[in-house]
Scaffold this motif. Structure first.
Motif, PDB file in Angstrom:
ATOM      1  N   LEU A  74     -48.827 -28.876 -48.697  1.00  0.00           N
ATOM      2  CA  LEU A  74     -50.194 -28.599 -48.847  1.00  0.00           C
ATOM      3  C   LEU A  74     -50.788 -28.633 -50.124  1.00  0.00           C
ATOM      4  CD1 LEU A  74     -50.200 -25.828 -45.932  1.00  0.00           C
ATOM      5  CD2 LEU A  74     -51.153 -28.329 -45.799  1.00  0.00           C
ATOM      6  N   TYR A  75     -51.684 -29.247 -50.396  1.00  0.00           N
ATOM      7  CA  TYR A  75     -52.269 -29.458 -51.660  1.00  0.00           C
ATOM      8  C   TYR A  75     -53.636 -28.900 -52.227  1.00  0.00           C
ATOM      9  CZ  TYR A  75     -48.393 -32.553 -52.455  1.00  0.00           C
ATOM     10  OH  TYR A  75     -47.331 -33.101 -52.434  1.00  0.00           O
ATOM     11  N   ASN A  76     -53.920 -28.180 -53.211  1.00  0.00           N
ATOM     12  CA  ASN A  76     -55.349 -27.571 -53.495  1.00  0.00           C
ATOM     13  C   ASN A  76     -56.177 -28.946 -53.868  1.00  0.00           C
ATOM     14  OD1 ASN A  76     -54.633 -27.873 -56.193  1.00  0.00           O
ATOM     15  ND2 ASN A  76     -54.483 -25.770 -56.210  1.00  0.00           N
ATOM     16  N   ASN A  77     -57.480 -28.375 -54.249  1.00  0.00           N
ATOM     17  CA  ASN A  77     -58.421 -29.474 -54.855  1.00  0.00           C
ATOM     18  C   ASN A  77     -58.114 -29.921 -56.214  1.00  0.00           C
ATOM     19  OD1 ASN A  77     -60.137 -29.160 -52.611  1.00  0.00           O
ATOM     20  ND2 ASN A  77     -61.137 -27.488 -53.663  1.00  0.00           N
ATOM     21  N   ASN A  78     -57.304 -29.470 -56.806  1.00  0.00           N
ATOM     22  CA  ASN A  78     -56.657 -29.833 -58.090  1.00  0.00           C
ATOM     23  C   ASN A  78     -55.464 -30.658 -58.021  1.00  0.00           C
ATOM     24  OD1 ASN A  78     -58.448 -28.276 -59.646  1.00  0.00           O
ATOM     25  ND2 ASN A  78     -57.512 -26.596 -59.745  1.00  0.00           N
TER      26      ASN A  78
END
Length: 113
Positions: A74-78
């Motif tokens: 899972l990745y964030n907006n950055n």
């Protein structure tokens, strides 16, 4: 007096929006990483999840990595990795539940039109 009520209403709206946005957008996107055969052949539920269910989710994709065990990354907006979860001990239903708990939605025919 109506100006102060409007101001309070605006503050409440902004606060609720920030709370809702924070909870719904913790993850920008997800990637299911796995080999496409090898160990995946011993995990029929996970294999069905990867090839039948993952393509039906918004912001989730499959990435083939030779010899990799199945994981949800899972990745964030950055575009920074936030969380990595192994899928090999889960059933197909549990894998789907996991994606939905993390805030990912299935694409419906209505969404595509």
């Amino acid at each position: 007096m109506s100006k102060s009520i409007a101001s309070i209403g605006l503050i409440i709206f902004i606060t609720l929006y920030q709370i809702f946005s924070a909870n719904c957008s913790e993850y920008s996107y997800g990637v299911v990483e796995s080999c496409s055969g090898c160990s995946l052949n011993r995990l029929p539920d996970v294999k069905k999840f990867i090839f039948s269910d993952v393509p039906n989710y918004e912001r989730v994709q499959f990435k083939h990595i030779q010899g990799a065990v199945p994981e949800l990354v899972l990745y964030n907006n950055n575009e920074e990795e936030v969380e990595r979860l192994q899928l090999s001990r889960l059933t197909r239903d549990e894998c789907n539940e996991l994606l939905q708990q993390k805030g990912f939605k299935k694409i419906t025919i209505k969404d595509e039109i």
